[in-house]
Scaffold this motif. Sequence first.
Motif, PDB file in Angstrom:
ATOM      1  N   LEU A 142       0.781  -1.277   0.024  1.00 50.36           N
ATOM      2  CA  LEU A 142      -0.037   0.128  -0.012  1.00 50.36           C
ATOM      3  C   LEU A 142       0.950   1.362   0.142  1.00 50.36           C
ATOM      4  CD1 LEU A 142      -2.890  -1.039   2.394  1.00 50.36           C
ATOM      5  CD2 LEU A 142      -3.007  -0.485  -0.026  1.00 50.36           C
ATOM      6  N   ARG A 143       1.769   1.181   0.700  1.00 49.37           N
ATOM      7  CA  ARG A 143       2.908   2.494   0.714  1.00 49.37           C
ATOM      8  C   ARG A 143       3.532   2.427  -0.713  1.00 49.37           C
ATOM      9  NH1 ARG A 143       5.569   0.162   5.468  1.00 49.37           N
ATOM     10  NH2 ARG A 143       4.164   0.817   7.144  1.00 49.37           N
ATOM     11  N   ALA A 144       3.783   1.259  -1.418  1.00 49.03           N
ATOM     12  CA  ALA A 144       4.442   1.444  -2.737  1.00 49.03           C
ATOM     13  C   ALA A 144       3.484   2.374  -3.674  1.00 49.03           C
ATOM     14  CB  ALA A 144       5.023   0.182  -3.149  1.00 49.03           C
ATOM     15  N   GLU A 145       2.190   1.708  -3.398  1.00 52.76           N
ATOM     16  CA  GLU A 145       1.040   2.185  -4.328  1.00 52.76           C
ATOM     17  C   GLU A 145       0.875   3.653  -4.065  1.00 52.76           C
ATOM     18  OE1 GLU A 145      -2.594   0.355  -4.740  1.00 52.76           O
ATOM     19  OE2 GLU A 145      -2.039  -1.501  -4.924  1.00 52.76           O
ATOM     20  N   ASN A 146       0.759   4.023  -2.930  1.00 52.80           N
ATOM     21  CA  ASN A 146       0.510   5.472  -2.656  1.00 52.80           C
ATOM     22  C   ASN A 146       1.629   6.496  -3.186  1.00 52.80           C
ATOM     23  OD1 ASN A 146      -0.557   7.679  -1.397  1.00 52.80           O
ATOM     24  ND2 ASN A 146      -0.121   7.056   0.913  1.00 52.80           N
TER      25      ASN A 146
END
Length: 156
Positions: A142-146
Amino acid sequence: MADENNTGPIVGSVGTPTELKTSAAKTQRSPRRQKTTAEPVRAVSKSTAAKLPNAKPRRYSEQERLEKLKGIETQVTEAKGTLKDAIKGAGISEQTYYQWKRSVKPVDQREEKLLSAGDELADLVQLEAENQRLRKRLAEKLRAENTELRKRLGLE
């Protein structure tokens, strides 16, 4: 005495009153059969009960049930016949077979659970560790997508 309820015209009858009665009389029935008296119930031994088709025991012990179920399973696995034939050979109905089979399984599962209390604790610890690992992986994803979305939108 005349019939007071008869309001129709009076017509002279040709025959005598006895002839009229016999022609209008019902046909005679044969006498009823006498009811048979019920015989007193006698105690029947198991050997006699096995010989008589109507004198089957109504309840089987747990051991007898297991023996019959094992016998049916062995007949089916050895391909000696169909399941229906094996059930009839055991002297029980299909419905009884499936009820016994269903009632036996939960007992076996309860015994396994009681025996494996230590194993359950180990499984629980292992599941909690896997849960933590999956949560960390999801958070990283989720951090990478964000960060990727922020770059695309030009917010950084």
